[in-house]
Design an enzyme around this catalytic site. Structure first.
Site, PDB file in Angstrom:
ATOM      1  N   LYS A   1       0.678  -1.104  -0.455  1.00 39.98           N
ATOM      2  CA  LYS A   1      -0.019   0.373  -0.114  1.00 39.98           C
ATOM      3  C   LYS A   1       0.996   1.089  -0.449  1.00 39.98           C
ATOM      4  O   LYS A   1       0.551   2.331  -0.950  1.00 39.98           O
ATOM      5  CB  LYS A   1      -0.654  -0.320   1.062  1.00 39.98           C
ATOM      6  CG  LYS A   1      -1.675  -0.969   1.123  1.00 39.98           C
ATOM      7  CD  LYS A   1      -2.710  -1.064   2.669  1.00 39.98           C
ATOM      8  CE  LYS A   1      -3.532  -2.223   1.820  1.00 39.98           C
ATOM      9  NZ  LYS A   1      -4.429  -2.652   3.487  1.00 39.98           N
TER      10      LYS A   1
ATOM     11  N   LYS B   1      -3.437  -9.713 -10.687  1.00 36.00           N
ATOM     12  CA  LYS B   1      -4.272 -10.125  -8.855  1.00 36.00           C
ATOM     13  C   LYS B   1      -5.273  -9.451  -9.908  1.00 36.00           C
ATOM     14  O   LYS B   1      -5.951  -7.925  -9.798  1.00 36.00           O
ATOM     15  CB  LYS B   1      -3.750 -10.697  -7.794  1.00 36.00           C
ATOM     16  CG  LYS B   1      -4.734 -10.755  -7.024  1.00 36.00           C
ATOM     17  CD  LYS B   1      -4.078 -10.278  -5.853  1.00 36.00           C
ATOM     18  CE  LYS B   1      -4.940  -8.944  -4.948  1.00 36.00           C
ATOM     19  NZ  LYS B   1      -4.964  -8.421  -3.239  1.00 36.00           N
TER      20      LYS B   1
ATOM     21  N   LYS C   1      -9.135  -4.054  -6.388  1.00 32.73           N
ATOM     22  CA  LYS C   1      -9.665  -2.707  -6.677  1.00 32.73           C
ATOM     23  C   LYS C   1      -8.608  -2.077  -6.719  1.00 32.73           C
ATOM     24  O   LYS C   1      -9.127  -1.038  -7.572  1.00 32.73           O
ATOM     25  CB  LYS C   1     -10.315  -1.758  -5.509  1.00 32.73           C
ATOM     26  CG  LYS C   1     -11.423  -1.186  -5.884  1.00 32.73           C
ATOM     27  CD  LYS C   1     -11.827  -0.499  -4.628  1.00 32.73           C
ATOM     28  CE  LYS C   1     -11.234  -0.701  -3.370  1.00 32.73           C
ATOM     29  NZ  LYS C   1     -11.018   0.978  -3.560  1.00 32.73           N
TER      30      LYS C   1
END
Ligand code: TRP
Length: 323
Positions: free
Chosen positions: A110, A189, A192
């Site tokens: 992230k 993968k 979102k």
């Protein structure tokens, strides 16, 4: 066997969510004690828009119910209706080494994607451990990307038991290798954050353009097509049983297959697969009072379980100073 898992309401749910977690949870409900919840506290780590969080939470609940989750069979609730979980997360924080969290790929990913590091992102796995331990979850169906978080939960449970006595059930991850790595439209993968998803309940036009946009290679029509690292094959295969998959593989490996034809076919497959659920979903979205009532009842049941666990925990850690 108590099966437990949660899903983030941070965006419209997609095929990766469906095959990695939702479908498997629905399949479990007939023969296991099922605990299923929408993790809106976790969503706060990336979503700071009150209106969006509220609607996404209700959509996620409506999606789950429409896809077959039966609130009579499962305990189904929204995480924040059991605020005790944040109390447990605090207690567990004090048993969680910094190194354990610093090693988490999900956190590092992230940050690498450009999110500003903050404590919520860093502490995410501790809250997740609290989710599982407060309900005594034994088996946790998750996608492959959550494997490490499950290991953190196991570590924390074991540490707790060493320090305070055998109170915590150490959870087992339940990772379905195939479903855990469903490809997105670009071959990475499905996620979102990569913008490569196909949403479960999108409109026809969007579905068509997402499927048509699946990345394909430039193998000439009259040559065999690869099935490995081929997102078109992988997404299609997710809808098929073993026989269907063998047949699809044969078609890919025989010369003459046109990717464009397969894409058109896949649009129909996806549409037909979700068609029976779509009406129910629309009804639930129209009348949120039904969803709210189901969630209220689920919250009561979940909270009763959490309350029992917390009474024990407060006692053994000494927070409950009155007794
Ligand atoms: N981190 C999980 C995910 O993003 C969601 C989650 C939160 C969860 N708490 C949980 C999953 C507890 C299983 C058990 O997929």
């Amino acid at each position: 066997m108590r099966v437990l898992s949660g899903i983030q309401p941070s965006g419209n749910l997609h095929l990766g969510n469906y095959f990695g977690m939702m479908k498997r949870m629905v399949d479990y409900q007939d023969h296991h004690e099922l605990y299923c919840f929408i993790v809106n506290y976790h969503a706060l780590t990336t979503l700071q828009d009150a209106k969006a969080l509220r609607t996404q939470t209700l959509y996620a609940a409506a999606d789950f119910l429409a896809l077959g989750l039966d609130p009579k069979k499962a305990v189904f609730w929204v995480q924040s209706d059991v605020p005790e979980v944040t109390e447990l997360a605090w207690i567990l924080s004090n048993l969680t080494g910094m190194g354990l969290l610093e090693r988490c790929h999900s956190y590092k990913d992230k940050i690498a994607q450009g999110l500003k590091p903050h404590h919520g992102l860093f502490a995410y796995p501790v809250l997740m451990a609290a989710d599982i331990l407060i309900m005594g979850g034994e088996r946790v169906p998750v996608g492959n990307d959550q494997k490490q978080h499950l290991e953190v939960a196991q570590d924390i449970a074991e540490k707790f038991n060493r320090v305070y006595g055998e109170i915590m059930t150490v959870p087992e991850p339940d990772i379905c290798a195939e479903a855990g790595i469903l490809s997105g439209t670009d071959g990475r993968k499905m996620s979102k954050s990569y913008g490569n998803t196909i949403e479960i309940f999108c409109d026809e036009k969007t579905l068509r353009s997402r499927v048509m946009g699946i990345k394909t290679d430039s193998t000439p029509v009259d040559e065999p097509k690869p099935v490995k690292n081929n997102p078109l094959y992988e997404i299609y295969a997710a809808f098929l049983d073993e026989t269907g998959r063998a047949e699809l593989r044969r078609r890919f490996e025989a010369p003459g297959l046109k990717y464009g034809d397969v894409k058109k076919e896949l649009v129909e497959v996806i549409r037909n697969y979700f068609e029976p659920f779509r009406k129910r979903r629309e009804a639930l979205v129209q009348d949120e009072s039904v969803v709210l009532a189901i969630l209220r009842e689920g919250a009561e049941r979940a909270r009763a379980t959490a309350h029992r666990t917390m009474q024990k925990i407060r006692k053994v850690v000494g927070i409950d100073y009155r007794s």
